[in-house]
Design a protein around this motif. Structure first.
Motif, PDB file in Angstrom:
ATOM      1  N   GLU A   1      25.680  11.456 -34.141  1.00 33.37           N
ATOM      2  CA  GLU A   1      25.658  10.146 -33.522  1.00 33.37           C
ATOM      3  C   GLU A   1      27.040   9.703 -33.069  1.00 33.37           C
ATOM      4  OE1 GLU A   1      23.987   6.624 -35.713  1.00 33.37           O
ATOM      5  OE2 GLU A   1      25.831   5.781 -34.879  1.00 33.37           O
ATOM      6  N   THR A   2      28.013   9.918 -33.953  1.00 37.62           N
ATOM      7  CA  THR A   2      29.348   9.439 -33.645  1.00 37.62           C
ATOM      8  C   THR A   2      29.932  10.132 -32.428  1.00 37.62           C
ATOM      9  OG1 THR A   2      29.707   9.018 -35.968  1.00 37.62           O
ATOM     10  CG2 THR A   2      31.642   9.078 -34.560  1.00 37.62           C
ATOM     11  N   SER A   3      29.750  11.440 -32.370  1.00 36.68           N
ATOM     12  CA  SER A   3      30.358  12.090 -31.220  1.00 36.68           C
ATOM     13  C   SER A   3      29.569  11.707 -29.982  1.00 36.68           C
ATOM     14  CB  SER A   3      30.470  13.592 -31.432  1.00 36.68           C
ATOM     15  OG  SER A   3      29.269  14.216 -31.145  1.00 36.68           O
ATOM     16  N   GLY A   4      28.290  11.386 -30.178  1.00 36.62           N
ATOM     17  CA  GLY A   4      27.526  10.832 -29.066  1.00 36.62           C
ATOM     18  C   GLY A   4      28.177   9.557 -28.548  1.00 36.62           C
ATOM     19  N   LYS A   5      28.509   8.677 -29.477  1.00 34.94           N
ATOM     20  CA  LYS A   5      29.182   7.426 -29.126  1.00 34.94           C
ATOM     21  C   LYS A   5      30.419   7.691 -28.284  1.00 34.94           C
ATOM     22  CE  LYS A   5      28.903   4.263 -33.076  1.00 34.94           C
ATOM     23  NZ  LYS A   5      29.705   3.708 -34.183  1.00 34.94           N
ATOM     24  N   ALA A   6      31.203   8.636 -28.750  1.00 36.78           N
ATOM     25  CA  ALA A   6      32.466   8.926 -28.075  1.00 36.78           C
ATOM     26  C   ALA A   6      32.211   9.420 -26.657  1.00 36.78           C
ATOM     27  CB  ALA A   6      33.253   9.963 -28.872  1.00 36.78           C
ATOM     28  N   VAL A   7      31.277  10.341 -26.537  1.00 34.41           N
ATOM     29  CA  VAL A   7      30.987  10.905 -25.221  1.00 34.41           C
ATOM     30  C   VAL A   7      30.415   9.828 -24.301  1.00 34.41           C
ATOM     31  CG1 VAL A   7      29.578  12.578 -23.992  1.00 34.41           C
ATOM     32  CG2 VAL A   7      30.712  13.228 -26.121  1.00 34.41           C
ATOM     33  N   GLN A   8      29.570   8.982 -24.884  1.00 31.86           N
ATOM     34  CA  GLN A   8      28.991   7.906 -24.090  1.00 31.86           C
ATOM     35  C   GLN A   8      30.100   7.012 -23.539  1.00 31.86           C
ATOM     36  OE1 GLN A   8      25.521   7.711 -23.510  1.00 31.86           O
ATOM     37  NE2 GLN A   8      26.361   6.417 -21.883  1.00 31.86           N
TER      38      GLN A   8
ATOM     39  N   ILE B   1      33.023  16.286 -18.568  1.00 30.77           N
ATOM     40  CA  ILE B   1      33.589  16.082 -19.890  1.00 30.77           C
ATOM     41  C   ILE B   1      33.608  17.384 -20.668  1.00 30.77           C
ATOM     42  CG2 ILE B   1      33.354  14.807 -22.036  1.00 30.77           C
ATOM     43  CD1 ILE B   1      31.819  12.689 -20.456  1.00 30.77           C
ATOM     44  N   ALA B   2      34.781  17.765 -21.103  1.00 31.40           N
ATOM     45  CA  ALA B   2      34.901  18.969 -21.923  1.00 31.40           C
ATOM     46  C   ALA B   2      34.963  18.584 -23.390  1.00 31.40           C
ATOM     47  CB  ALA B   2      36.161  19.727 -21.539  1.00 31.40           C
ATOM     48  N   ILE B   3      34.657  19.550 -24.249  1.00 32.81           N
ATOM     49  CA  ILE B   3      34.835  19.307 -25.674  1.00 32.81           C
ATOM     50  C   ILE B   3      35.734  20.393 -26.238  1.00 32.81           C
ATOM     51  CG2 ILE B   3      32.728  20.585 -26.252  1.00 32.81           C
ATOM     52  CD1 ILE B   3      32.431  18.707 -28.688  1.00 32.81           C
ATOM     53  N   ILE B   4      36.623  19.988 -27.087  1.00 31.20           N
ATOM     54  CA  ILE B   4      37.441  20.973 -27.794  1.00 31.20           C
ATOM     55  C   ILE B   4      37.043  20.888 -29.252  1.00 31.20           C
ATOM     56  CG2 ILE B   4      39.758  21.710 -28.400  1.00 31.20           C
ATOM     57  CD1 ILE B   4      40.748  20.471 -25.876  1.00 31.20           C
ATOM     58  N   THR B   5      36.510  21.967 -29.756  1.00 29.63           N
ATOM     59  CA  THR B   5      35.876  21.906 -31.059  1.00 29.63           C
ATOM     60  C   THR B   5      36.232  23.136 -31.880  1.00 29.63           C
ATOM     61  OG1 THR B   5      33.719  21.667 -32.143  1.00 29.63           O
ATOM     62  CG2 THR B   5      33.758  22.947 -30.124  1.00 29.63           C
TER      63      THR B   5
ATOM     64  N   GLY C   1      26.196  16.644 -30.819  1.00 28.21           N
ATOM     65  CA  GLY C   1      26.160  15.266 -30.344  1.00 28.21           C
ATOM     66  C   GLY C   1      26.667  15.176 -28.914  1.00 28.21           C
ATOM     67  N   TYR C   2      27.669  15.947 -28.658  1.00 27.91           N
ATOM     68  CA  TYR C   2      28.237  16.005 -27.310  1.00 27.91           C
ATOM     69  C   TYR C   2      27.185  16.451 -26.310  1.00 27.91           C
ATOM     70  CZ  TYR C   2      30.699  18.780 -23.659  1.00 27.91           C
ATOM     71  OH  TYR C   2      31.113  19.362 -22.502  1.00 27.91           O
TER      72      TYR C   2
ATOM     73  N   GLY D   1      21.595  12.675 -18.225  1.00 26.53           N
ATOM     74  CA  GLY D   1      21.240  13.453 -17.047  1.00 26.53           C
ATOM     75  C   GLY D   1      22.275  14.478 -16.624  1.00 26.53           C
ATOM     76  N   ILE D   2      23.160  14.832 -17.536  1.00 25.12           N
ATOM     77  CA  ILE D   2      24.162  15.849 -17.213  1.00 25.12           C
ATOM     78  C   ILE D   2      23.801  17.134 -17.956  1.00 25.12           C
ATOM     79  CG2 ILE D   2      26.613  16.434 -17.307  1.00 25.12           C
ATOM     80  CD1 ILE D   2      27.176  13.420 -17.549  1.00 25.12           C
ATOM     81  N   THR D   3      23.864  18.228 -17.257  1.00 24.14           N
ATOM     82  CA  THR D   3      23.554  19.486 -17.934  1.00 24.14           C
ATOM     83  C   THR D   3      24.800  20.017 -18.620  1.00 24.14           C
ATOM     84  OG1 THR D   3      22.192  19.934 -16.000  1.00 24.14           O
ATOM     85  CG2 THR D   3      22.421  21.708 -17.651  1.00 24.14           C
ATOM     86  N   PRO D   4      24.752  20.181 -19.937  1.00 20.27           N
ATOM     87  CA  PRO D   4      25.918  20.696 -20.644  1.00 20.27           C
ATOM     88  C   PRO D   4      26.196  22.130 -20.221  1.00 20.27           C
ATOM     89  CG  PRO D   4      24.216  19.923 -22.169  1.00 20.27           C
ATOM     90  CD  PRO D   4      23.607  19.963 -20.811  1.00 20.27           C
TER      91      PRO D   4
END
Lengths: 350, 350
Positions: free
Chosen positions: A170-177, A187-191, A205-206, A214-217
């Motif tokens: 959820e939290t990383s969802g928040k951040a990405v949102q 949006i990239a993720i470094i993990t 979450g990302y 509506g964005i395809t990861p």
DNA sequence: CTGAAAGCGCTAACAG
DNA sequence: CTGTTAGCGCTTTCAG
């Protein structure tokens, strides 16, 4: 060098029995006011304090918690410890710290050393190596011996015990949102590698949040760092990877799964000529000193380490002090809420 | 839930006496190979481990060190702890941590809690409040009870015990000299109130070095911060003071007595339009994460906290394990060397 | 070679 | 109201 007074000594001095002294000091009603007075006065005079070790042996409880963490030179763990300490002290417990250094063996060792009577229960965040090996026998054994464990941050579904976590998905969802709302498109993720559960969850979450918008990861925009065997020049190594990554992708925002990654990515991006946040927005996970003092100050999601520590200590102590002995079930996992702390690496939402 | 085996249980199971089991496990030559074999096998099978508490009570030593520090969310202390832990573990000791939170009362409390048998000796860095009140009775009393103390970082001349320090005067001299060599003419110092001994000593080193270079120190260029009662908006408060200070003086270099001061000063200076290091050089004390990741990366003098921790633990354990009981004298104070880590806030020396 | 007993410091049940 | 006894888990004389 003054000898520490014991009950025995006081007893002899006052010419009464040891048990009389003991009872007098605990204000037992079996003892006359007179002797109580006498004993108390003497005890105060000689500054008598009961010996913790003897009490521990007698009561079969030590009133101390064992805390085992992978690393202490690390802001997040440090805040957790302070949360634990504070709360534990309030309830009359001490805290003994063991460091695993991310090593499985040292984690096992620490657990074993402390499990032999030194502590009543554990609060633990697992070493990366443990997560990788998936060898949990030490945890299972200590729980089996009746020593409760509370896991936090790096926890395991496979082990049933109390847990304290952040809702990583959820939290990383928040951040990405937040990034999306601020206008980011790529949006990239470094993990971390997926064996680190928090890394995996945050990646999840990302991805979910992208989909929801509506964005395809794209696997392409995921940079998974394996920093485990690069401690000599970790920083240079990190920066290199990020430089390569940022250079070759077309991105306008980065979500980094921890503070160091975020800062380093920023550094690399700056060297590449990106302006932050105009060209590239950055958001980190875990609020620490680095984020606050970074240039520019980094927007992060705060994990509230102190609160996590407090919760963990509370779960543990509550369990320790519960009467019932059949408490193999009803494990709780408390989810500590997170907040986004907006600083200067993200754009305002219109 | 498996019951932890005790000697008693093993003894009963094997139909021998407790003392036989004990001796067998300690490989006493009083016991026949045969029984040893038997006992050992059984012990391994049931994973017998002696109970630490019982051992502690018997031996009158706990094999654990008490470490009391003012703050754990603090990079320097954190490195010290890790140095202590590492070394202590190697020698079979555990570490129990107490936080004073810079409060005198909590320091006393922690000391007292742990002194009642929980630990064999202390490693401590004093709370600011203690330094201010100059009330050291708790230290004196615990030493008096035969519990050795090793002080580090914030130490006291008034108390005789082992100590681990950095040569503050010399080190800050080094830093200031570096600034002078790099062309600075008007060097300011940002330091603490004088009751913090390290602050005082560093100020002294600053002044001496100026004099040695033919510069007359001016009270005008000394900013003494009292941050004790401003924890709510410490940062803003700091930045304000520094802003005022930098604005009104004519300076081209700052020596800051700790990392936070250095970073904050840089921030303030940047806001005032100073370029670093061209217009203003900055050097900090204590190498931490902040310095490394600051913008620009901060030149600092490194205190080698890990080494200090190791030294402190070594002094303490050596003393604990010394045979002789008349050891009131011969206290040692080891001085850990420091290094200047040049990064980007100072100019190269021609 | 093995075991009984005492003791580390404290508490608590039980006699007196 | 006070004291004796036993016991927490372990080690260590000292008898046998």
């Amino acid at each position: 060098m003054k000898q520490k007074p014991t009950l025995k000594i006081i007893a002899k001095e006052l010419d009464v029995s040891v048990s009389t002294v003991s009872k007098a000091l605990r204000d037992s009603k079996e003892i006359s006011e007179d002797t109580k007075q006498k004993v108390r006065a003497f005890a105060k005079l000689y500054n008598y304090k009961p010996n913790n070790i003897a009490l521990s042996l007698k009561n079969r409880k030590t009133k101390t918690l064992g805390v085992i963490i992978p690393e202490i030179v690390h802001h997040f763990f440090t805040t957790v410890i302070s949360g634990i300490e504070n709360y534990a002290n309030q309830r009359g417990y001490n805290v003994i710290v063991g460091l695993s250094d991310e090593s499985f063996d040292r984690e096992v060792l620490n657990l074993e050393m402390l499990a032999n009577g030194s502590i009543d229960g554990f609060i633990i965040s697992l070493a990366k190596e443990t997560l990788q090996k998936k060898d949990y026998h030490h945890l299972i054994e200590t729980i089996d011996q009746g020593i409760p464990i509370v896991m936090f941050d790096r926890v395991l579904d496979e082990i049933s015990c109390d847990k304290v976590v952040v809702d990583d998905v959820e939290t990383s969802g928040k951040a990405v949102q937040k990034l999306i709302d601020s206008g980011a498109k790529n949006i990239a993720i470094i993990t971390t590698e997926d064996y680190v559960s928090v890394g995996r969850l945050r990646t999840e979450g990302y991805q979910q949040t992208l989909v929801k918008n509506g964005i395809t990861p794209s696997e392409n925009l995921i940079l998974r760092i394996d920093d485990q065997f690069n401690s000599d020049d970790l920083l240079g190594h990190l920066e290199n990877q990020m430089d390569q990554f940022i250079k070759t992708k077309q991105i306008d925002a980065i979500f980094a799964v921890n503070e160091l990654y975020a800062i380093t990515a920023m550094k690399a991006a700056r060297h590449l000529g990106f302006r932050i946040p105009e060209d590239l927005q950055v958001i980190g996970f875990t609020d620490g000193v680095l984020s606050k003092h970074a240039y520019p100050p980094l927007t992060t999601v705060s994990q509230h380490g102190k609160e996590m520590g407090k919760q963990a200590a509370e779960l543990l102590i509550d369990r320790l002090e519960k009467e019932t002995d059949q408490q193999d079930d009803h494990y709780r996992t408390v989810i500590v809420k997170t907040d986004i702390i907006e600083r200067e690496t993200t754009q305002a939402v219109d």
